[in-house]
Scaffold this active site. Sequence first.
Site: not given
Ligand code: PLP
Length: 387
Positions: A74-75, A157, A185, A205, A207, A243, A331
């Site tokens: 996601g980042t 989140n 989310q 994302s 996970h 890759t 985070c």
């Molecule tokens: N955006 C939101 C709303 C999230 O909750 C998160 C992760 O908790 C992210 C972005 C980042 O995702 P990733 O952990 O896959 O980098």
Amino acid sequence: MSEERRIYLDHAATTKLRPEALEAMCAVWKTSYGNPSSVHREGQKGRRLLEDARDSVANSLHVTPSEIYFTSGGTESDNWALRGLTSLVAKQDPSKRHIITSTIEHPAILRTCESLEKEGFRVTYLPVDQYGVVSHDSLEKALSPDTSVVSIMYANNEIGSIEPISELAAIAHKHNVLFHTDAVQAVGSIPVNGHELGVDALSFSSHKFGGPNGMGGLYIRKDLHIDPFLLGGGQEYGLRSGTENVAGAVGFARALESAISEMEQETLRLTEIRDHLIQTVLSEIPCAHLCGHPTQRLPGNAHFVFDGVDGEALLLYLNTEGFACSSGSACTSSHRDSSHVLRAIGLSEASSKSALRLTLGRENTEEEVLSIVPVLLKLTTRLQTSK
Ligand code: PLP
């Protein structure tokens, strides 16, 4: 020695890999090691697996496969979407250097906006109401002739509130402004239909719904030709070189298929457990308050603050009692700063340091979720009186 009972209530941070995703990934690692860019049979098998995974993800999100790019999470998707869309517009019209986002976004969006501000962009951070919801009005008012991109998250989140994304995207489009949503989310938890939503880009994302870590995706509407994010061998339609992680993409697609096929039933089940948890906490713990929208929230999210309680101490004690929970975003959980989301919904510095986020998932039963309530009552009482 008996195994300690652990109850995992931190599914917004990450989720356990689904067995079917693990199995699908192991099959790829064992038998399909070919590089998808190679012309030989092994490579072509890898290519087929990757493109089947892309088709499946696109199908799950109701978009077309050529609009899906695999990323590292996601980042990366958030960074790429914001940089890609803003530079696309600025190339066509250099005067358009205004971005609109909200005060409750994930750091992946907020830090990218700050970095773009240093590069000469102007950013408006929209306020939210007491439930964490962005209003149509505030977006209408913030739009100006130099606005290029609006980025508003689909679901928060920390407090789980769901934003009115299709309405907000329609407002942006009325003013010829591109719209991105961070749906990390939302995807896998609530129905997401990319084309019906009417957004130009959407981050997600793997996970968060039982897929592997380190895999994500970005949907970009097909007629938007944004700049590459990583330069090199030209993978991912020339936009994200490197890759490809074939096994990761296969596990990601498999997990998303499962999450979507179970969604209707899981939503009913989790919403019932969540509401029961919220009711019980609010009625049995006098110092507890619910954060986020009472109904427009993610099915598995319950978020509280407790008057006069140190949230960090509460988390540590809950951990020793067998409960894995969080104060908010994973985070930021190692930082002592209060949550920017809780400050944005109007809580004081002290209240926002007394937060507890409980996020439920598919392995949780009602009995184990509710077993946290007496422990919470005991700990919050102890922490209040020890002040
Ligand atoms: N955006 C939101 C709303 C999230 O909750 C998160 C992760 O908790 C992210 C972005 C980042 O995702 P990733 O952990 O896959 O980098």
